[in-house]
Structure formats: C-alpha cells, structure tokens
Design a protein around this motif. Sequence first.
Motif, PDB file in Angstrom:
ATOM      1  N   ALA A 151       0.828  -1.220   0.000  1.00  0.00           N
ATOM      2  CA  ALA A 151       0.000   0.000   0.000  1.00  0.00           C
ATOM      3  C   ALA A 151       0.857   1.262   0.000  1.00  0.00           C
ATOM      4  CB  ALA A 151      -0.907  -0.002   1.225  1.00  0.00           C
ATOM      5  N   LEU A 152       0.262   2.315  -0.544  1.00  0.00           N
ATOM      6  CA  LEU A 152       0.928   3.611  -0.562  1.00  0.00           C
ATOM      7  C   LEU A 152       0.560   4.342   0.733  1.00  0.00           C
ATOM      8  CD1 LEU A 152       2.629   5.070  -2.587  1.00  0.00           C
ATOM      9  CD2 LEU A 152       0.577   6.023  -3.611  1.00  0.00           C
ATOM     10  N   HIS A 153       1.584   4.751   1.505  1.00  0.00           N
ATOM     11  CA  HIS A 153       1.306   5.396   2.782  1.00  0.00           C
ATOM     12  C   HIS A 153       1.292   6.913   2.705  1.00  0.00           C
ATOM     13  CE1 HIS A 153       1.635   2.126   5.969  1.00  0.00           C
ATOM     14  NE2 HIS A 153       1.618   1.520   4.809  1.00  0.00           N
ATOM     15  N   GLN A 154       2.140   7.461   1.861  1.00  0.00           N
ATOM     16  CA  GLN A 154       2.211   8.920   1.764  1.00  0.00           C
ATOM     17  C   GLN A 154       2.930   9.307   0.475  1.00  0.00           C
ATOM     18  OE1 GLN A 154       4.126  10.820   5.128  1.00  0.00           O
ATOM     19  NE2 GLN A 154       3.495  12.883   4.492  1.00  0.00           N
ATOM     20  N   VAL A 155       2.456  10.378  -0.128  1.00  0.00           N
ATOM     21  CA  VAL A 155       3.153  10.946  -1.287  1.00  0.00           C
ATOM     22  C   VAL A 155       3.431  12.406  -0.961  1.00  0.00           C
ATOM     23  CG1 VAL A 155       3.098  11.399  -3.767  1.00  0.00           C
ATOM     24  CG2 VAL A 155       1.833   9.454  -2.838  1.00  0.00           C
ATOM     25  N   TYR A 177       9.711  14.196   5.439  1.00  0.00           N
ATOM     26  CA  TYR A 177      10.588  14.245   6.615  1.00  0.00           C
ATOM     27  C   TYR A 177       9.925  15.000   7.774  1.00  0.00           C
ATOM     28  CZ  TYR A 177      14.660  15.422   9.500  1.00  0.00           C
ATOM     29  OH  TYR A 177      15.526  15.575  10.550  1.00  0.00           O
ATOM     30  N   ASN A 178       9.325  16.152   7.456  1.00  0.00           N
ATOM     31  CA  ASN A 178       8.768  16.996   8.523  1.00  0.00           C
ATOM     32  C   ASN A 178       7.372  16.595   8.981  1.00  0.00           C
ATOM     33  OD1 ASN A 178      10.967  18.746   8.808  1.00  0.00           O
ATOM     34  ND2 ASN A 178      10.289  19.995   7.080  1.00  0.00           N
ATOM     35  N   LYS A 179       6.575  16.098   8.046  1.00  0.00           N
ATOM     36  CA  LYS A 179       5.192  15.772   8.387  1.00  0.00           C
ATOM     37  C   LYS A 179       4.832  14.353   7.961  1.00  0.00           C
ATOM     38  CE  LYS A 179       3.048  20.386   8.273  1.00  0.00           C
ATOM     39  NZ  LYS A 179       4.148  20.961   9.024  1.00  0.00           N
ATOM     40  N   PRO A 180       5.521  13.360   8.529  1.00  0.00           N
ATOM     41  CA  PRO A 180       5.195  11.983   8.165  1.00  0.00           C
ATOM     42  C   PRO A 180       3.747  11.662   8.540  1.00  0.00           C
ATOM     43  CG  PRO A 180       6.644  12.050  10.083  1.00  0.00           C
ATOM     44  CD  PRO A 180       6.574  13.447   9.562  1.00  0.00           C
ATOM     45  N   ALA A 181       3.056  10.976   7.626  1.00  0.00           N
ATOM     46  CA  ALA A 181       1.628  10.712   7.811  1.00  0.00           C
ATOM     47  C   ALA A 181       1.359   9.697   8.915  1.00  0.00           C
ATOM     48  CB  ALA A 181       1.024  10.215   6.499  1.00  0.00           C
ATOM     49  N   ASN A 182       2.318   8.816   9.157  1.00  0.00           N
ATOM     50  CA  ASN A 182       2.101   7.799  10.192  1.00  0.00           C
ATOM     51  C   ASN A 182       3.450   7.278  10.691  1.00  0.00           C
ATOM     52  OD1 ASN A 182       3.017   5.930   8.224  1.00  0.00           O
ATOM     53  ND2 ASN A 182       0.941   5.767   7.416  1.00  0.00           N
ATOM     54  N   MET A 183       3.386   6.331  11.631  1.00  0.00           N
ATOM     55  CA  MET A 183       4.617   5.838  12.244  1.00  0.00           C
ATOM     56  C   MET A 183       5.502   5.109  11.252  1.00  0.00           C
ATOM     57  SD  MET A 183       3.542   4.528  16.001  1.00  0.00           S
ATOM     58  CE  MET A 183       5.128   3.816  16.405  1.00  0.00           C
ATOM     59  N   VAL A 230       5.991   5.743   8.016  1.00  0.00           N
ATOM     60  CA  VAL A 230       6.745   6.728   7.235  1.00  0.00           C
ATOM     61  C   VAL A 230       7.769   7.420   8.137  1.00  0.00           C
ATOM     62  CG1 VAL A 230       6.590   8.821   5.834  1.00  0.00           C
ATOM     63  CG2 VAL A 230       4.799   7.079   5.655  1.00  0.00           C
ATOM     64  N   ALA A 231       7.338   7.782   9.332  1.00  0.00           N
ATOM     65  CA  ALA A 231       8.222   8.470  10.279  1.00  0.00           C
ATOM     66  C   ALA A 231       9.461   7.636  10.582  1.00  0.00           C
ATOM     67  CB  ALA A 231       7.463   8.778  11.569  1.00  0.00           C
ATOM     68  N   GLY A 232       9.278   6.335  10.731  1.00  0.00           N
ATOM     69  CA  GLY A 232      10.375   5.462  11.118  1.00  0.00           C
ATOM     70  C   GLY A 232      11.251   5.048   9.941  1.00  0.00           C
ATOM     71  N   PHE A 233      10.707   5.157   8.735  1.00  0.00           N
ATOM     72  CA  PHE A 233      11.468   4.696   7.568  1.00  0.00           C
ATOM     73  C   PHE A 233      12.426   5.749   7.043  1.00  0.00           C
ATOM     74  CE2 PHE A 233      12.108   3.054   3.239  1.00  0.00           C
ATOM     75  CZ  PHE A 233      12.411   1.739   3.559  1.00  0.00           C
ATOM     76  N   ILE A 234      12.087   7.022   7.256  1.00  0.00           N
ATOM     77  CA  ILE A 234      12.910   8.128   6.771  1.00  0.00           C
ATOM     78  C   ILE A 234      13.716   8.685   7.943  1.00  0.00           C
ATOM     79  CG2 ILE A 234      12.821  10.489   5.884  1.00  0.00           C
ATOM     80  CD1 ILE A 234      11.845   8.905   3.684  1.00  0.00           C
ATOM     81  N   GLY A 235      15.016   8.887   7.719  1.00  0.00           N
ATOM     82  CA  GLY A 235      15.855   9.446   8.776  1.00  0.00           C
ATOM     83  C   GLY A 235      16.786   8.401   9.340  1.00  0.00           C
TER      84      GLY A 235
END
Length: 366
Positions: free
Chosen positions: A217-221, A228-234, A236-241
């Motif tokens: 599934a696509l989580h965020q575009v 980076y600044n406004k990850p849609a969910n955990m 995305v937040a955890g995958f980037i950075g």
Amino acid sequence: MAEVKLIGVWKKFEDVVAVRDINLEVRDGEFVILLGPSGCGKTTTLRMISGLEEPTKGKIYIGEKLVADSEKGIFIPPKDRDIAMVFQSYALYPHMTVYDNIAFPLKLRKIPKQEIDERVREVAEMLGLTELLKRKPRELSGGQRQRVALGRAIVRRPQVFLMDEPLSNLDAKLRVRMRAELKKLQRQLGVTTIYVTHDQVEAMTMGDKIAVMNNGALHQVGTPTEIYNKPANMFVAGFIGSPPMNFLEATVSEDGFVDFGAFRLKLLDDMFELIQEEGYVGKSVIFGIRPEDIYDALFAQVKVPGENMAKVFVDIIENLGGEKIVHLKADDLMFIAKFPPESLVKEGQEIDIVFDMKKIHIFDKT
Ligand code: ADP
Ligand code: MG
C-alpha cells in the motif's frame, strides 16, 4: 513527455496481494521515487506501469493513453507504451561495443543510420562515454556499464523512464556520484521518471516527490521535506531518517504536558490544540522525536526546566567522526540523540537534554 496515473491498482499473485489499491499521479517531467522496504510491492508497481505485469484490478494512464484497464480488458504491451526501463542488473550485450549497445533500440526501430549515429553520439557526450564507444562491456567499470544502460534508455527519447534500483550494484562512492549525475540528467532531459529504491537517502536526495510504500500500500506521497517533517504515520516516520525517529510511549495530560513517567515535557500551544482536536488528551500515545532534534542542554538555545528538559543517563556513545550517536536512558525509556562531534558527554554520565518541542510528533497508539 507524459503524466502517469494509477487509479485503484491492485496486483494479486494467487493468494499474495503484492499491490493494494494504489492511486498515484506523476506529473509531466516529474522525478518520483517509489520508496519502501524489500517486498513491499515497488517492482510489481513499476512492472505494471511498464506493461510487464497486468493489474488484477485498476487503471493506468500514460499521458492521455489508457494502457491498462481491468474492467474494459485493455492491456497495452510494453513496446507500445513509449517507456524505457533501467534495471539493477543492466544486461548489456557482451559481444557488442558500447556504441552498438546504445544504438540497439534504434536499430530495432529501423531508424536511419545517419540519425542513429547522431543520437548515439549525443547521448554518449551527455554521459561522458564518447571515449569508450568502441569498447566492449567487459572493458568497462561498473559505473561505466551502468551509464551505458542509461544511454540505451535515453537514446530512445521515451515519454517515461522507469528505473528499478539502478544504482544498487555500484559501490558506495560511485553510487553517491551517480545519484547526483542521474538527478542532473533527469532535470536536463525533463523526462517523467519513476524510480524505485529501498534507500531513503537516494529518495531524499533525488526525488521531486517520494511515494512511500509498505505491504503493498501507498502510505504517503509528498516532497522530501514534507515526508521528513510531516510523516503521515509511524511507518513513514520510522522509515525516513537515520538513525530513525525515537518512538516513546507517553500520556497527554489535561494541562498540556506529555508524561513519560521519568519526566514530562510541555507541549507548545498550537501543538496542544491539535492534540486536543485529535482527542488524545488523557490517552496513551506514541511520542516521536528525531535524534537530531534532541540537544545537550549545554548547547541548547531555549531551555526551560520542567518544560523542554530532562535529566538522562548516557548509556552508549557511537562516535562516527562527523557526529556522535548517543544512547540515552531515563528509567525504562531508551532513546537516541545525535550530538555534534565536539560534544564532551561521556558514557555513564548524567546529563540534561533539551527537546525541540517544535519538532515533535504524536501518533495514535494503534
Ligand atoms: P519490492 O520490489 O518492493 O521488493 P516486489 O514487487 O518484488 O517487492 O514484491 C512484492 C510481493 O509480491 C512480494 O511478497 C513478492 O514475493 C510477491 N511477488 C512478486 N512477484 C511475484 C510473482 N511473479 N509471483 C508471486 N509472487 C510475487
Ligand atoms: Mg524490487
């Protein structure tokens, strides 16, 4: 050049759902990265755009052309889609010279010899391959071979480039160079490009937009900055950075604090308002903060005891030369901070740290 549009696209392989309900619009000339962990469905998505795989359900447009539609039974084969693909394993023809490898797709299309020659030389010039045109693939380095593969894609002047982890077989140093070169080349050519990678650094540095996938599934575009600044969910937040964002269990109190047990932090007013609207007050939530948004209090600008500070124990320090990855502990809480190399903290010390409260994230615990 063309836009690419996926509408409600699914792919099932028997009982495996490889891609679930993807909606994605890529604008004309845009460089979009499909990013996600191994097995999340990136390659399958790309293969459906190219026509190597038929969607189980959904529609795909390339420009104005409907190239796949499960309901109408439309499925246009790859050769009629005006796309060019570059893969991780760039299969060059070993017995052909660089010149002939690049010229090959044009010869297939019966383009006049004179025009082929002009186009091959133009592409070779663009990619710094002019001196190598007479060589065979085995006489080239990995990076040069990858450039030939790119040349073979570019020479056709397709409407869309599709690239599947094209740099992953190169060594780290070359990858960094090729990353920048590829980005520059894409800008220069202005051709719509969809680029698959599991490497978040490639995604952040190359993409105009990043489409983050997990589990089909696509989580965020969004732009790299948005992701980076406004990850849609955990996810995305955890995958980037890197190192990844810290996730800590906490409770939001009615007076606007996040309570961790070991310490509490005061939410900024606008953040608290949002959190109230979300209905998180009094509930257990996940508090997220990136390692780079935690500071040694000695070096922090704004520090207010009881509001953005905490006393913590320094567990382990990993010195990477350009930065120090500092593992911190407060009672049962464990998290990571990124300190500058001149930081003097020592393992086993108790120190004061400061959280940049503008940079925090609150996620639903579910
Ligand atoms: P990624 O490129 O993100 O690593 P893939 O698109 O290759 O992921 O695979 C997504 C899922 O679909 C995986 O679970 C994979 O095993 C499965 N899959 C891919 N291709 C096939 C196939 N031809 N037959 C069966 N399962 C497949
Ligand atoms: Mg893949």
